[in-house]
Enzyme design. Sequence first.
Site, PDB file in Angstrom:
ATOM      1  N   SER A 105       0.840  -1.204   0.000  1.00 51.27           N
ATOM      2  CA  SER A 105       0.000   0.000   0.000  1.00 51.27           C
ATOM      3  C   SER A 105       0.872   1.250   0.000  1.00 51.27           C
ATOM      4  O   SER A 105       1.600   1.501  -0.957  1.00 51.27           O
ATOM      5  CB  SER A 105      -0.962  -0.053   1.191  1.00 51.27           C
ATOM      6  OG  SER A 105      -2.072   0.769   0.985  1.00 51.27           O
ATOM      7  N   ASP A 226      -9.860  -6.424  -3.351  1.00 51.66           N
ATOM      8  CA  ASP A 226      -9.312  -5.322  -2.552  1.00 51.66           C
ATOM      9  C   ASP A 226     -10.295  -4.158  -2.505  1.00 51.66           C
ATOM     10  O   ASP A 226     -10.678  -3.607  -3.541  1.00 51.66           O
ATOM     11  CB  ASP A 226      -7.990  -4.867  -3.171  1.00 51.66           C
ATOM     12  CG  ASP A 226      -7.185  -3.930  -2.275  1.00 51.66           C
ATOM     13  OD1 ASP A 226      -7.794  -3.210  -1.467  1.00 51.66           O
ATOM     14  OD2 ASP A 226      -5.951  -3.929  -2.392  1.00 51.66           O
ATOM     15  N   HIS A 254      -7.119  -6.701   0.670  1.00 51.89           N
ATOM     16  CA  HIS A 254      -5.967  -5.788   0.646  1.00 51.89           C
ATOM     17  C   HIS A 254      -4.708  -6.411   1.227  1.00 51.89           C
ATOM     18  O   HIS A 254      -3.629  -5.864   1.060  1.00 51.89           O
ATOM     19  CB  HIS A 254      -6.340  -4.523   1.433  1.00 51.89           C
ATOM     20  CG  HIS A 254      -5.403  -3.368   1.227  1.00 51.89           C
ATOM     21  ND1 HIS A 254      -5.071  -2.883  -0.022  1.00 51.89           N
ATOM     22  CD2 HIS A 254      -4.710  -2.602   2.117  1.00 51.89           C
ATOM     23  CE1 HIS A 254      -4.242  -1.864   0.106  1.00 51.89           C
ATOM     24  NE2 HIS A 254      -3.997  -1.679   1.395  1.00 51.89           N
TER      25      HIS A 254
END
Length: 276
Positions: A105, A226, A254
């Site tokens: 991320s 996600d 995620h």
Amino acid sequence: MTTTTETNGRTVDAGGITTHYHDVGTGDPVLLLHGSGPGVSAHANWRLNMPALGDRFRVLAPDLVGFGYTERPDDVYYSLETWRDHVWAFMDALGIERASIVGNSLGGRIALAMAGQHPERVDRMVLMGAPGVGMTITEGLQALRAYQPSEQNMRQLLLDCFAVDKSIITDELVRDRYRASVAPGAFEAYREMFFSDRHAGSQLGIAEEQVTSVGTPTLLVHGREDKVVPVQVAWNMVQLLPDADLAVFARCGHWTQIERADDFNDLVGRFLGRQS
């Protein structure tokens, strides 16, 4: 100089910031850069990956400034550039000239910034659930930013936003993330970096021409379900990066590195072990 801490990690002065990190295994260095959710830390993000990858590489997983057990200086300016420069300082403090980077991320966005600035210092790069071209403010991202500290709120956030397989949201995980989210200064820093006009922590966009200029061999890994960073972002990026492959994990949100840990470790280990 490094010291050992009670959190089963170490600390080192990285550019004037007392930085907490984990150091596992031997071999070519691989940096694991965590994401930006509440209660995040290197251990929380990478606890299922450090032992496996440490069998083949020297795995270094720092807590980025503002997160985990790393110092939070009162005068720090939270921005992509600050996090990028903190990681460079961390590498320099440990005498690491060149490394591969695995970024989750926010960590993936930092990896891209590093590869764009000093490509000679980045061997290979794995972008896992990373923001990029076409990124929008999703409901999942809004939920992360709206978190208010409580154990029940943390449990609901993890259940709603991170995993398809709800069984991975254990009481221990919820408790650890909650406690980290209310550590001294943690929630205040989290709110500051993404909501205060003093900081630019939320300005993580990237232009197509920036992406096409990054020639680092790259593997993108994304969960099909996600809810924080849509899988379409990874598809956009793999078409722009000059040397990139994309792996999409089905029935996965995620956290590919947690929800599909064995598959993730195998795939990433083989990619990082290739000869350039």
